[in-house]
Design a protein around this motif. Structure first.
Motif, PDB file in Angstrom:
ATOM      1  N   HIS A  32       0.805  -1.224   0.000  1.00 59.88           N
ATOM      2  CA  HIS A  32       0.000   0.000   0.000  1.00 59.88           C
ATOM      3  C   HIS A  32       0.841   1.279   0.000  1.00 59.88           C
ATOM      4  CE1 HIS A  32      -3.243  -2.771   0.761  1.00 59.88           C
ATOM      5  NE2 HIS A  32      -2.681  -3.159   1.882  1.00 59.88           N
ATOM      6  N   GLU A  35      -0.967   4.077  -2.021  1.00 60.09           N
ATOM      7  CA  GLU A  35      -2.106   4.598  -1.270  1.00 60.09           C
ATOM      8  C   GLU A  35      -1.640   5.555  -0.175  1.00 60.09           C
ATOM      9  OE1 GLU A  35      -4.323   1.314   0.217  1.00 60.09           O
ATOM     10  OE2 GLU A  35      -4.815   0.561  -1.785  1.00 60.09           O
ATOM     11  N   GLY A  36      -0.553   5.231   0.474  1.00 62.83           N
ATOM     12  CA  GLY A  36      -0.016   6.113   1.510  1.00 62.83           C
ATOM     13  C   GLY A  36       0.454   7.440   0.942  1.00 62.83           C
ATOM     14  N   ALA A  38      -0.722   8.878  -1.802  1.00 63.91           N
ATOM     15  CA  ALA A  38      -1.922   9.620  -2.183  1.00 63.91           C
ATOM     16  C   ALA A  38      -2.604  10.234  -0.970  1.00 63.91           C
ATOM     17  CB  ALA A  38      -2.894   8.706  -2.932  1.00 63.91           C
ATOM     18  N   ILE A  39      -2.682   9.486   0.122  1.00 57.86           N
ATOM     19  CA  ILE A  39      -3.294  10.023   1.342  1.00 57.86           C
ATOM     20  C   ILE A  39      -2.461  11.181   1.884  1.00 57.86           C
ATOM     21  CG2 ILE A  39      -3.812   9.480   3.766  1.00 57.86           C
ATOM     22  CD1 ILE A  39      -4.606   6.667   2.781  1.00 57.86           C
ATOM     23  N   GLY A  40      -1.155  11.054   1.840  1.00 56.45           N
ATOM     24  CA  GLY A  40      -0.288  12.135   2.315  1.00 56.45           C
ATOM     25  C   GLY A  40      -0.430  13.397   1.491  1.00 56.45           C
ATOM     26  N   GLY A  42      -3.038  14.253  -0.314  1.00 56.92           N
ATOM     27  CA  GLY A  42      -4.369  14.786  -0.028  1.00 56.92           C
ATOM     28  C   GLY A  42      -4.412  15.532   1.299  1.00 56.92           C
ATOM     29  N   ALA A  43      -3.725  14.992   2.308  1.00 59.61           N
ATOM     30  CA  ALA A  43      -3.681  15.661   3.608  1.00 59.61           C
ATOM     31  C   ALA A  43      -2.950  16.999   3.512  1.00 59.61           C
ATOM     32  CB  ALA A  43      -3.009  14.759   4.632  1.00 59.61           C
TER      33      ALA A  43
END
Length: 132
Positions: A32, A35-36, A38-40, A42-43
Motif C-alpha cells: 500500500h 495509497e499512503g 496519495a493520502i499524504g 491529499g492531507a
C-alpha cells in the motif's frame, strides 16, 4: 473563543493523535505504498486549504488585461497607433493527385494540385502612426 482558533486547535489535536498512533498499525512497509503517498498528498492539500482559510489572506485576482484597459492605447504599445486593413494571402498545400479516369472515361495523368488550407482574408492590424 474565535471559531477559526477552535478549528485550528482541533486540527492540531487530531494531527497529534494520528502521529502518536503506534507504527504497528501501519502494516507491512512494502504494501500500500501508493495509497499512503496519495493520502499524504491529499492531507497536505487539505491542510494548506484550511490554513489559508484561517489566515484570511484572500485578494481578488486582477488580470493584466483588466489593468491596461483603463489606459489609452499608446501607453500599452509605446506610442499612438492606428488601425489598418491588411490582406492576408491564402495558404495552400501541394498534394499529388494520381492518374485516374474522368467521369467521361478519359485518362487524366497524375499531377500536383494546390489545396486551399485557409482562404485569403482581410485583417484589421494596429500599426504605429508616422510622426513627421
Amino acid at each position: 473563543m474565535n471559531a477559526k482558533r477552535l478549528m485550528i486547535i482541533m486540527l492540531i489535536a487530531i494531527f497529534g493523535l494520528v502521529c502518536a498512533a503506534p507504527s504497528s498499525w501501519a502494516g507491512s512497509p512494502q504494501q500500500h505504498r501508493i495509497e499512503g503517498i496519495a493520502i499524504g498528498i491529499g492531507a497536505l492539500i487539505l491542510g494548506k486549504a484550511i490554513l489559508d482559510a484561517a489566515h484570511g489572506d484572500h485578494y481578488p485576482e486582477v488580470t493584466v488585461a483588466a489593468h491596461y484597459q483603463a489606459r489609452p492605447a499608446h501607453y500599452k504599445t509605446g506610442g499612438p497607433r492606428k488601425t489598418q486593413r491588411v490582406w492576408v494571402p491564402a495558404q495552400y498545400k501541394r498534394a499529388w493527385t494520381p492518374g485516374h479516369y474522368s467521369h467521361r472515361g478519359l485518362w487524366v495523368p497524375g499531377h500536383w494540385k494546390q489545396i486551399v488550407i485557409q482562404p485569403g482574408h482581410w485583417v484589421n492590424q494596429s500599426v504605429p502612426m508616422r510622426r513627421y
